[in-house]
Each structure stands twice: as structure tokens, then as C-alpha cells.
Design a protein around this motif. Structure first.
Motif, PDB file in Angstrom:
ATOM      1  N   LYS A 385      41.711  32.039  24.472  1.00 46.12           N
ATOM      2  CA  LYS A 385      42.471  31.482  25.609  1.00 46.12           C
ATOM      3  C   LYS A 385      43.457  32.509  26.160  1.00 46.12           C
ATOM      4  CE  LYS A 385      44.079  27.638  23.818  1.00 46.12           C
ATOM      5  NZ  LYS A 385      44.769  26.341  23.762  1.00 46.12           N
ATOM      6  N   LYS A 394      38.221  29.710  37.444  1.00 49.99           N
ATOM      7  CA  LYS A 394      38.592  28.551  36.632  1.00 49.99           C
ATOM      8  C   LYS A 394      37.702  28.518  35.399  1.00 49.99           C
ATOM      9  CE  LYS A 394      39.962  25.757  40.620  1.00 49.99           C
ATOM     10  NZ  LYS A 394      39.603  24.590  41.468  1.00 49.99           N
ATOM     11  N   THR A 396      37.235  26.752  31.115  1.00 49.08           N
ATOM     12  CA  THR A 396      37.636  25.855  30.031  1.00 49.08           C
ATOM     13  C   THR A 396      37.075  26.419  28.737  1.00 49.08           C
ATOM     14  OG1 THR A 396      37.496  23.950  31.519  1.00 49.08           O
ATOM     15  CG2 THR A 396      37.574  23.479  29.172  1.00 49.08           C
ATOM     16  N   ARG A 410      32.785  28.413  32.883  1.00 45.76           N
ATOM     17  CA  ARG A 410      33.491  29.307  33.792  1.00 45.76           C
ATOM     18  C   ARG A 410      32.898  29.151  35.190  1.00 45.76           C
ATOM     19  NH1 ARG A 410      33.085  34.527  35.805  1.00 45.76           N
ATOM     20  NH2 ARG A 410      35.057  35.659  36.001  1.00 45.76           N
TER      21      ARG A 410
END
Length: 517
Positions: A385, A394, A396, A410
Motif C-alpha cells: 500500500k 485508482k 485497491t 487497478r
């Protein structure tokens, strides 16, 4: 931390490399023939309304119709359509949209056929470039990105980037922008606006409003498929998004792009203009900065890690899979668990770089080396992270599963970048493929260092093809002499015409071949 932007123009292609501490972190290839760039706004025509998908297919000039889903229409699509029609009919309307009567928001759970009909003309923005067999992805929630702000027509909200964490600064920015923004325009305040004064923000806002006005004037006489507002060149857009205090230099080898970048720098950051340099040396700009070699070594299926491990990267239509391997030289730790943690942490940094470098999107599954310690697993997750914070897309990241797998999603808005690093074999004439030949010297250096520093071999002879022999031995200060000063021992190099150009062998003091791993 230093950043350098290197821009090379060859024929119809512009290549852009972003270096962080001399290492390549972003690479873009801009084909001058590519018309459909993220951010471009077109006057499209509805070709088909598909109720089953709750979407429409729009003709904007691409060989395949672009895709527009109901959820991408935006709540104020009726206001957009009304404004578009008024401008096209040359009605009396202010381009700044002051006093423009807004329509009611559409129903979030509505149907596409309630809003759009076949052959209707509509303003749309490209949010995803054509990828694989798919046409562009579109949205009717138009936005114009600037250095500090994003202008959103047909909205009145003011929002601040989540990355601005200071609550007092968030309130200051919202209060400031709310007082200067035009009517019927919303604004998203970007992270780089933090700490900026009203004059800089107002200048950025005014330029975005002017861009909108110019586009609407063009819309008056626009025909279907016409580009109404174009995103700036890729070089300028990267500068807009990443330019910060850490930048050391921006080097360009093309006069036209040099002037474009200089003009843009004068607008957004006049103090940074002195960083811009024009490259006119004998060596090509990418060779001069060592980028070509990095491209060859970073875009292959296998990517080496400095500690001896390596990554295997496989691409499929559905997802990307990355396998982390320790190799057989990662044995400096005390036990298997420590070795796994050390290799995994090193792999995390390279994986974050590879995702950004290749612009890999969708689902990425990473198979890390198995670790039993829960704290170690958490450490790898937190490090991933942290390493991905600098990514502008963006994303996760999920914690490691019980199988040691990490799942990452992504966002991808452009086709994934893939550079061919395999070369035609000079021996078989193309029936097989070899790894990039430029890397053979790196492999020799890597093995030599391991043999001397880890295995403590006292006497080493290296057998190579005559071409490679000349590379290491010719010249007053040859590379062979450099090894002597570095390792304090002489490495004999002999020619062996029986060896292919990319093969080499090491021998010990007993003339026995040293097995390499």
C-alpha cells in the motif's frame, strides 16, 4: 528524491520516460495517429440503444462504436443535452452558463431509453481509450482537468481530493473556491492545490472556463464525430499531473515539443522553465540516459530483483499474474521464513513499479513466497500500500489470502504497454527467440560478482565469443582492467569461437567449468 522527464520524438511517435532516482518508473508511447485520448470531448451520434445492457453505442469516428452506460450519463445529462441543442441551434445562451435554467436530475435507477434515442446528437467524453477488441468508453459527466482544479460543468458542488488530510486546509480551499467559481460549474480541488493562494487557483480556474467557452464556440458549427475539446499532449498532461518540487530536469529532443512544453510551463509554473533543456548530443536521448537498456530489462516476462530473486509476469485477457521466486542466491538470511520475507519485501517495490510502468489494469494476482508468520504477511500488505501511494491510477489492495495470494485491482484507461524484448536468434534465423542481447554483459557481471564475493573463487577464467571478448578487452582502460581495480584480482578472458554470441562459461583454477545458476 529526484525526478527527470525525458521526451523523445521519432517519426510519428512520441516516447516519454519518467525517471525516479535514475530508475524508470513511467513510460508512455504516444502514437500521433491515435485520435481518441482520455479527456477528449466529442460530438457523438447515438447509433443503438440496448435496453438489456442499459447502455447506448455512440459513433465518435472510431471503427467500433463507443460504449456509454446509463450510470455514466451523470445526473445532469438532460441539462447537457438541452444546452448542446441550444448552442447548435445558435440560440441566445451564455457559454459561461450564467442564468442557464438547469433540468431536474435523472433517476439513478432509470432506463437509457428514457434519456437517449437513436440518431440523437450528444456531447461525450472519452474516459477509457480503445483496448483490445473494445471501442472507447464514454461518459456524459464532462470534466476539464487543470493544474490545481478540475472543472465540472452542470454541477454546483465543490469537492476536495481525499489526499488532502488537513481539515482546516480542506475548509479553506472549499470556502475559497466557492467564492470564485462561476454559476452552474462544479469544481474538484486536486491534491497539489494544498497551500496555494487564491491568485494561483483563480488563474487555473479562469483558464479552464476559457477552455470550455472555446469548445462551446466550436460546437456551434461542429459536425457529428468532431472533437469539440481536446486533451493536451501527453507530455504536457504528465507535467500537469506529476510536476513537483522534486523535479530536477525536463529534457526534450524535438523543437516542436520543446516549445509546447515551454509554453505550458510558463502558464503553470514559470519558475520551473529553467529546468527545461534541449538535447542535441550525438547519442540518441534514450541511449544517453540509459533508458533503452532499462526498457529491454524491465519489459520481459522475467524481471530480476537486485537480491537474487526474480518475478515472472504473465498477461491474460482476464487478469495478470505475478509469481515471486527467491532464486537460489537469496540465502543470506538465517532461515526460510526470513528469506521469504526479505524477497517478498523486495518484490513489493518492483511490483508497484511494474504496475505503473506497464500500466497494468484490471485484476492482478500476486503469488508471494509462502510465509507462516501473520506479522510478516501484514508487513508485506502494508508495504505494498505504501509503495503504490505514488500511483496516479485508482487502485485497491487486499491482504494476503491463506494461500499467500494478494489481489490488486487497478484502473486502466489506456491499452497496457507491452514492449517486445525477445530478439530473432542469429543462429537459427528466427525459428527460436533469445532474450535481449544487450543484457548479456549484465549477466556476466552478475555471475562474476557472485563467484568472487560469495563463492570466493581465487582464480577465474571467462570464455566468450570473440565479439564479447573485444568488448571487454579493447581500449587502454578496458572493462577487464576495471574488474581488476574493483575485485583486486585478475580475471582472464579467452576467445571461444565455438560459443554462440550470447553464451559464456566460467572456469576455476583447476580448469573445471563452474556451474552457474
Amino acid at each position: 528524491m529526484s525526478y527527470e522527464l525525458i521526451i523523445s520524438s521519432v517519426q510519428d511517435e512520441c516516447r516519454i520516460a519518467l525517471l525516479k532516482e535514475k530508475g524508470l518508473v513511467e513510460f508512455h508511447q504516444e502514437d500521433q495517429g491515435n485520435k481518441f485520448t482520455v479527456g477528449d470531448i466529442y460530438l457523438g451520434t447515438v447509433k443503438k440503444v440496448v435496453q438489456g445492457l442499459n447502455a447506448a453505442f455512440i459513433d465518435i469516428g472510431y471503427e467500433k462504436d463507443a460504449f456509454l452506460h446509463y450510470l455514466d450519463l451523470g445526473p445532469q445529462v438532460n441539462s447537457l443535452n438541452k444546452f448542446t441543442k441550444t448552442v447548435q441551434n445558435r440560440g441566445q445562451v451564455s457559454y459561461k452558463m450564467a442564468k442557464f435554467p438547469m433540468e431536474a436530475d435523472i433517476d439513478k435507477l432509470g432506463k437509457i431509453n428514457q434519456v437517449l434515442s437513436k440518431n440523437q446528437q450528444i456531447l461525450v467524453q472519452v474516459v477509457k481509450e480503445p483496448i483490445s477488441t473494445k471501442g472507447p468508453r464514454l461518459s456524459c459527466e464532462l470534466s476539464l482537468a487543470g493544474r490545481y482544479l478540475v472543472l465540472v460543468p452542470f454541477s454546483n458542488s465543490v469537492n476536495v481530493s481525499k489526499k488532502v488530510s488537513d481539515s482546516d486546509e480542506r475548509k479553506r480551499l472549499v470556502r475559497l473556491i466557492s467564492s470564485i467559481k462561476p454559476e452552474n460549474f462544479g469544481v474538484i480541488i486536486r491534491t497539489v492545490a494544498e497551500g496555494k493562494d487564491v491568485a494561483e487557483l483563480d488563474k487555473d480556474l479562469s483558464s479552464l472556463v476559457q477552455l470550455w467557452e472555446d469548445g462551446m464556440k466550436k460546437l456551434k458549427s461542429a459536425k457529428p464525430r468532431d472533437k469539440v475539446i481536446g486533451e493536451m499532449g501527453r507530455a504536457s498532461s504528465i507535467l500537469r499531473d506529476v510536476l513537483n518540487e522534486s523535479f530536477d530536469s525536463i529534457t526534450v529532443d524535438d523543437k516542436v515539443i520543446f516549445e509546447e512544453v515551454r509554453t505550458y510551463l510558463r502558464q503553470i509554473a514559470p519558475d520551473k522553465e529553467k529546468l527545461l533543456k534541449f538535447h542535441n548530443g550525438k547519442a540518441k536521448i534514450f541511449e544517453h540516459f540509459g533508458i533503452e537498456k532499462q526498457l529491454k530489462s524491465l519489459f520481459g516476462q522475467s524481471v530480476s530483483l537486485s537480491g537474487g530473486g526474480y518475478l515472472i509476469i504473465e498477461h491474460t485477457e482476464a487478469m495478470h499474474v505475478i509469481d515471486v521466486n527467491s532464486g537460489n542466491k537469496s540465502n543470506s538470511e538465517n532461515n526460510q521464513e526470513d528469506t521469504a520475507l526479505a524477497v517478498n519485501l523486495e518484490a513489493v517495490k518492483e511490483i508497484a513499479r511494474q504496475l505503473r510502468l506497464r500500466d497494468m489494469g484490471g485484476i492482478i494476482v500476486v503469488d508471494f513466497i509462502d510465509m507462516r508468520n501473520a506479522d510478516h504477511k501484514r508487513m508485506v500488505y502494508e508495504r505494498m500500500k505504501e509503495e503504490m501511494k505514488g500511483d496516479r491510477s485508482k487502485f485497491t489492495v487486499l491482504p494476503l489470502s491463506k494461500f499467500g495470494l494478494m489481489q490488486i485491482t487497478r484502473q486502466r484507461v489506456r491499452p497496457e504497454l507491452n514492449i517486445t524484448t525477445k530478439e530473432t536468434c542469429p543462429t537459427c534465423g528466427g525459428t527460436g527467440k533469445i532474450t535481449a542481447s544487450i543484457l548479456v554483459s549484465d549477466q556476466i557481471e552478475h555471475h562474476l560478482e557472485h563467484l568472487i564475493t560469495k563463492q570466493n573463487e581465487k582464480s577465474i577464467r571467462l570464455a566468450v565469443h570473440p565479439f564479447i571478448h573485444a568488448y571487454y578487452t579493447k581500449g587502454l582502460f578496458s572493462k577487464q582492467l576495471g574488474w581488476f581495480f574493483k575485485y583486486k584480482r585478475w580475471v582472464s578472458i579467452m576467445q571461444d569461437t565455438s560459443l554462440p554470441i550470447l553464451e559464456f562459461k566460467f572456469y576455476n583454477a583447476n580448469q573445471e567449468e563452474i556451474e552457474l545458476h
